[in-house]
Design a protein around this motif. Structure first.
Motif, PDB file in Angstrom:
ATOM      1  N   ILE A  60       0.865  -1.191   0.000  1.00  0.00           N
ATOM      2  CA  ILE A  60       0.000   0.000   0.000  1.00  0.00           C
ATOM      3  C   ILE A  60       0.899   1.237   0.000  1.00  0.00           C
ATOM      4  CG2 ILE A  60      -1.811   1.261   1.228  1.00  0.00           C
ATOM      5  CD1 ILE A  60      -2.567  -1.515   2.445  1.00  0.00           C
ATOM      6  N   PRO A  61       0.768   2.078  -1.026  1.00  0.00           N
ATOM      7  CA  PRO A  61       1.656   3.251  -1.089  1.00  0.00           C
ATOM      8  C   PRO A  61       1.202   4.325  -0.100  1.00  0.00           C
ATOM      9  CG  PRO A  61       0.117   3.282  -2.912  1.00  0.00           C
ATOM     10  CD  PRO A  61      -0.174   2.018  -2.151  1.00  0.00           C
ATOM     11  N   SER A  62       2.050   5.309   0.122  1.00  0.00           N
ATOM     12  CA  SER A  62       1.663   6.399   1.025  1.00  0.00           C
ATOM     13  C   SER A  62       0.876   7.467   0.279  1.00  0.00           C
ATOM     14  CB  SER A  62       2.917   7.020   1.644  1.00  0.00           C
ATOM     15  OG  SER A  62       3.741   7.528   0.627  1.00  0.00           O
ATOM     16  N   CYS A  63       0.844   7.392  -1.033  1.00  0.00           N
ATOM     17  CA  CYS A  63       0.207   8.479  -1.787  1.00  0.00           C
ATOM     18  C   CYS A  63      -1.241   8.138  -2.128  1.00  0.00           C
ATOM     19  CB  CYS A  63       0.992   8.758  -3.065  1.00  0.00           C
ATOM     20  SG  CYS A  63       1.429   7.303  -4.014  1.00  0.00           S
ATOM     21  N   SER A  64      -2.061   9.178  -2.136  1.00  0.00           N
ATOM     22  CA  SER A  64      -3.462   8.976  -2.508  1.00  0.00           C
ATOM     23  C   SER A  64      -3.992  10.177  -3.274  1.00  0.00           C
ATOM     24  CB  SER A  64      -4.318   8.773  -1.255  1.00  0.00           C
ATOM     25  OG  SER A  64      -4.264   9.942  -0.465  1.00  0.00           O
ATOM     26  N   ARG A  65      -3.213  11.222  -3.332  1.00  0.00           N
ATOM     27  CA  ARG A  65      -3.688  12.435  -3.997  1.00  0.00           C
ATOM     28  C   ARG A  65      -2.851  12.727  -5.235  1.00  0.00           C
ATOM     29  NH1 ARG A  65      -6.468  15.236   0.670  1.00  0.00           N
ATOM     30  NH2 ARG A  65      -7.504  16.258  -1.076  1.00  0.00           N
ATOM     31  N   ALA A  66      -3.399  13.613  -6.043  1.00  0.00           N
ATOM     32  CA  ALA A  66      -2.708  13.943  -7.289  1.00  0.00           C
ATOM     33  C   ALA A  66      -1.295  14.459  -7.021  1.00  0.00           C
ATOM     34  CB  ALA A  66      -3.500  15.000  -8.052  1.00  0.00           C
ATOM     35  N   ILE A  67      -0.391  14.059  -7.827  1.00  0.00           N
ATOM     36  CA  ILE A  67       1.018  14.494  -7.861  1.00  0.00           C
ATOM     37  C   ILE A  67       1.702  14.192  -6.521  1.00  0.00           C
ATOM     38  CG2 ILE A  67       2.561  16.258  -8.847  1.00  0.00           C
ATOM     39  CD1 ILE A  67       0.103  15.612 -10.557  1.00  0.00           C
ATOM     40  N   GLU A  68       1.414  12.994  -6.035  1.00  0.00           N
ATOM     41  CA  GLU A  68       2.174  12.436  -4.916  1.00  0.00           C
ATOM     42  C   GLU A  68       2.836  11.142  -5.411  1.00  0.00           C
ATOM     43  OE1 GLU A  68      -0.519  13.968  -1.119  1.00  0.00           O
ATOM     44  OE2 GLU A  68      -0.597  11.851  -1.686  1.00  0.00           O
TER      45      GLU A  68
END
Ligand code: DGJ
Length: 717
Positions: A699-707
Motif C-alpha cells: 500500500i503506497p503512502s500516496c493517494s492524492r494527485a502528484i504524490e
C-alpha cells in the motif's frame, strides 16, 4: 512459441549449400530446411526447388514448407516479386532486376549462447552477392540482423532499396508504434491491427531523425499483448538517420521491412566494395511486453550501450538554472551546494564558448569552440579543477555537428554547411548542419571534440544536435552523388562517435538531440545514456519513461528534476529516482524544504541504484489515462526490490502488486525519502514473503494527485 518440427533440420555449417549438394545442382529438387534459434524463438527457412530462400512466417501453424514468392526471404525487385521489395538494384549494365538463390550458410559460435549465422545468396546472372546475417543471443531471445551486399560487376551498381530485415509474420498482427514531437517524444503509443496494405513508419530528417517517429516498435501476434501475456516481437533499428519500417500485409502474411529509408537515397557501390546495412534488433517473448523489455534491457546492458553494468552518478546540470546567463563565479557557486546535497557530477551546458560572437543566446557562436574570455577568462581548466576540488566530477556540453551563420567558423567556411545551391538558407534554431562527408569537416569536428574532452578533469560530455536536415545538399559530394549524403553523413557521424568513445574510454557520454531526437541503438553503442526529452515535467515523464522503457533500460534514461510544470519537489525527485537521477536546479536559491527533499532523494538514489540500474523492470500499472502509474525493480539476486507509485490524479490508495520477487524470501518494507508532512506507508517495517507481497500488494503512502511513493523491499539474510 514452440519451435516448428522441421524434419530436415541441417547441422551447423551446412545449410543451403548442403541442400544444393544433396540435390546435385543449384536449383535443387528437394527443398532443405534450417532454423535460427534463440531460447524461445525459431526462424525457419527452406530452400525451394527454384533455389530461392523462403521463410515460414513467425506465428504461422507448423509447415507446409513455403515456396510461394510471397514468402521469399529478402525479396528482390524486378523479376516476379510483386509486393514491397527488400532489395532493389540497378546493375552495372542497367538491368533493374535481381534474382537471389541460396549458396551456403555458416554458423559461428562467438561465445557461449551467442551465434552468428551468415546466409550467402547470389544472382546467377551477375557477380552479385548478398549475405543475410544474424547474431542470435540465445538467453535474451534477441536477434540482430543486417545485410551485406557486394559485387564484381563491370562498373558501379546502384542500390535503390536495401533493407536490413524483411521478416515474415502470420497475418493477425498488431503494431504498437510511437509518434511524438519536441517535448512530446514517445508520448503516445498507438496500437493498431495491420490491415491489408502497407503501413509505413518513416523519417526523412537526416539528423535528429527521430524527432517525430521512433524507429522502435512492437508487433504482437494473434491479438493485443499485455505486460504478461502474448507473443511479441519488439523491433528497434540501430540507425540515427532516415529510416523506414514498412509493414506489408499481403497474401502470405505480414512482412516487416525495416532499414534505411529509400527516399532520395540511391547509393552507388563500386566493384569489390561491401555495403553493410544498419543492424535491426529484434527481441521475442511469448510472455508479453514485460518479459520482452527485460530481455532487451539485458541485451542492452551487455551490448547496446557503453558500460551497461556501471552505476550512474547523480548529476547536476546548469541548463534550466542559468540558461546562457553565467560566468565562472556563477557556475562555481553551484559546486558547493551540489556537493552538499549529494550530487557527484556537474554538467556545464551550452553557452561557455564564442568570442567574436559570444554564445550568449542560441543565435550566435556555435562552431567557435574557444571558451568565452569574459565568462571563463582562463578557459575551462580552472572551472573543471574547481569542481573536482569541491568533490564533483566535471562534464561539458558540445554540439560538434552544427554552426550558427553568426560565427567565425561560418565566416571562414561558408561552403562547409549542408544546403541547397540557389535556395535561401533555411535555419532552425538559427543554425545549420556541417557537412560531415567533407574530410575537412570531419577533422574539424574531431579536433573540437578532442580538445574539449582533453581538458583535465573532464570525465563526462553531453553531445547535442538541435536541428534536422531540410535542404540536403553537399558542396563536397559530386552532383551525381548527392543522394548519398543521407547515408554518408550518418556513417561519418558514427566514425566520429566511435573515435570519441575509443580515445576517451573513461569519459561518460550523454546522447542528446534537442530532447530525444536521437534515441536509437545505432548511436547509443557509443554512449552511456540519452536525454529522452527537454520536457522534464515529472507528470509527463511518468508516461514518457514508461514508453521508452519498452526498449531502453532505465539506466540509459536521463531523468532530471526541474521546475517544469511546477510540480511538488517530492514528486519530481521520485520520478527522477526511477531512472538515471539528475537535477537542473538553481540550488543556492532553492527553499530549504525542497533542498531537504532533494538531498533525501539523492541519498535514496545512491542506496537503490544497484537495484534499479542492473535490475529487472516490471511495469505494473500503465499511467496512460489512469489515475496513477506503478513500476518495480528487482535486483538480479532477488534480495532487494523497489516499488515506485506515481499518483497523477486523486484516487483510491489501493495496493500495488509487485512482480518478480522470490516467493519464499521474506522482505521488509521501507519507504524511501518519505514526503514531508505525509504519513509513511502503512506497512513501514513490516516483513512479508515475496508470495504475500505479489498476491496482496504494497500500500503506497500516496493517494492524492502528484504524490509519489518509493518503497524498498529488502529480503532477510
Ligand atoms: C537542447 C537540449 O535538449 C537541452 O538540454 C540543452 O542542452 C540545450 N539544447 C542547450 O542549447
Amino acid at each position: 512459441m514452440k519451435n516448428h518440427p522441421f524434419t530436415h533440420l541441417l547441422p551447423a555449417a551446412l545449410g543451403c549449400a548442403a541442400a544444393v549438394l544433396l540435390a546435385g545442382h543449384a536449383h535443387a529438387a528437394t527443398p532443405a530446411n534450417f532454423s535460427i534459434h534463440t531460447a524461445s524463438l525459431a526462424l525457419n527457412f527452406s530452400v525451394g526447388k527454384d533455389g530461392r530462400l523462403y521463410q515460414l512466417p513467425i506465428g504461422a501453424p507448423p509447415p507446409e514448407t513455403p515456396t510461394a514468392r510471397d514468402a521469399e526471404v529478402y525479396p528482390q525487385a524486378g523479376d516476379g516479386y510483386i509486393w514491397e521489395p527488400a532489395l532493389q538494384v540497378v546493375h552495372a549494365d542497367g538491368n533493374t532486376s535481381t534474382d537471389l538463390v541460396c549458396d551456403d550458410l555458416t554458423r559461428t559460435n562467438e561465445a557461449p549462447g551467442r551465434e552468428v549465422i551468415r546466409v550467402h545468396l547470389h544472382d546467377p546472372a551477375y557477380p552479385f552477392e548478398v549475405t543475410i546475417c544474424f547474431r542470435a543471443h540465445h538467453d535474451t531471445d534477441v536477434l540482430e540482423q543486417w545485410v551485406e551486399i557486394q559485387h564484381q560487376e563491370a562498373g558501379e551498381i546502384t542500390l535503390l532499396n536495401m533493407k536490413s530485415t524483411s521478416l515474415l509474420l502470420s497475418t493477425n498482427v498488431y503494431l504498437t508504434h510511437f509518434f511524438g514531437d519536441w517535448a512530446k517524444e514517445m508520448l503516445r503509443p498507438i496500437t493498431e491491427q495491420i490491415t491489408p496494405g502497407t503501413k509505413v513508419l518513416d523519417t526523412k530528417l537526416g539528423v535528429r531523425a527521430e524527432q517525430f517517429q521512433s524507429p522502435s516498435f512492437i508487433l504482437s501476434l494473434n491479438g493485443r499483448a499485455t505486460e504478461t501475456t502474448g507473443e511479441v516481437l519488439g523491433g528497434s533499428l540501430a540507425w540515427s538517420g532516415n529510416s523506414a519500417c514498412e509493414f506489408d500485409n499481403h497474401a502470405e502474411g505480414v512482412r516487416a521491412l525495416c532499414g534505411l529509408n529509400a527516399f532520395a537515397s540511391a547509393y552507388h557501390l563500386k566493384p569489390g566494395q561491401t555495403f553493410t546495412t544498419p543492424t535491426m534488433i529484434w527481441v521475442w517473448s511469448d510472455h508479453g511486453l514485460g518479459d520482452m523489455s527485460r530481455k532487451l534491457h539485458a541485451w542492452a546492458r551487455d551490448f547496446g550501450v557503453r558500460d551497461g553494468h556501471r552505476p550512474r552518478a547523480a548529476l547536476l546540470n546548469n541548463w534550466e538554472a542559468t540558461g546562457f546567463d553565467f560566468d565562472f563565479n556563477r557556475i562555481a557557486s553551484l559546486f558547493g551546494p551540489a556537493k552538499q546535497i549529494g550530487t557527484e557530477l556537474f554538467l556545464l551546458d551550452d553557452g561557455w564558448f564564442g568570442n567574436k560572437y559570444p554564445r550568449t543566446n542560441d543565435a550566435a557562436g556555435l562552431g567557435d569552440w574557444q571558451p568565452n574570455h569574459q565568462r571563463l577568462p582562463d578557459g575551462l581548466t580552472p572551472l573543471a579543477a574547481e569542481a573536482v576540488k569541491q568533490g564533483l566530477r566535471f562534464g561539458i556540453w558540445l554540439e560538434p555537428e552544427m554552426v550558427n551563420p553568426k560565427s567565425e567558423l561560418f565566416e571562414q567556411h561558408p561552403d562547409w554547411v549542408i544546403r541547397q545551391p540557389k535556395r535561401e538558407l533555411e535555419l532552425q534554431r538559427h543554425q545549420l548542419v556541417l557537412d560531415l562527408t567533407r574530410p575537412a569537416v570531419q577533422d574539424f569536428e574531431w579536433q573540437t571534440i578532442h580538445d574539449v574532452l582533453s581538458v583535465p578533469n573532464v570525465t563526462y560530455a553531453k553531445w547535442d544536435c538541435n536541428r534536422y536536415l531540410t535542404q540536403p545538399g553537399s558542396a563536397y559530394l559530386p552532383a551525381d552523388r548527392q543522394s548519398e549524403l543521407w547515408i554518408d553523413y550518418v556513417q561519418a557521424l558514427y566514425r566520429l562517435m566511435d573515435r570519441t568513445a575509443t580515445t576517451f574510454p573513461d569519459t561518460e557520454l550523454m546522447l542528446c538531440s534537442g530532447g530525444g531526437g536521437r534515441a536509437d541503438y545505432g548511436a547509443l553503442r557509443y554512449f552511456h545514456e540519452f536525454w529522452p526529452s527537454d520536457n522534464t515535467d515529472p507528470v509527463t515523464r511518468v508516461a514518457m519513461q514508461w514508453d521508452y522503457s519498452y526498449f531502453f533500460p532505465p539506466l540509459t534514461l536521463a531523468s532530471h528534476v526541474t521546475h517544469w510544470g511546477n510540480r511538488p519537489m517530492h514528486f519530481a525527485c521520485t520520478v527522477a529516482m526511477s531512472a538515471r537521477f539528475g537535477m537542473d536546479l538553481d540550488l543556492p536559491h532553492l527553499p530549504a524544504t525542497d533542498q531537504a527533499v532533494c538531498a533525501g532523494a539523492i541519498a535514496a538514489y545512491k542506496q537503490i541504484r544497484d537495484v534499479t540500474l542492473p535490475g529487472d523492470l516490471y511495469r505494473l500499472e500503465d499511467p496512460h489515462d489512469q489515475y496513477r502509474g506503478a513500476i518495480n525493480f528487482v535486483a538480479p539476486d532477488q534480495a532487494r526490490a523497489v516499488v515506485f507509485v506515481f499518483q497523477l490524479q486523486d484516487g483510491p490508495q489501493t495496493a500495488v502488486r509487485p512482480q518478480g520477487l522470490a516467493p519464499a524470501k521474506r522482505y521488509t518494507l521501507h519507504e524511501l525519502n518519505p514526503a514531508p508532512g505525509r504519513p509513511a506507508i502503512p506497512q513501514e517495517g513490516h516483513t512479508l514473503t515475496g508470495e504475500e507481497l505479489m498476491r496482496d500488494g504494497v500500500i503506497p503512502s500516496c493517494s492524492r494527485a502528484i504524490e509519489a511513493s518509493a518503497i524498498e523491499l529488502r529480503a532477510e539474510q
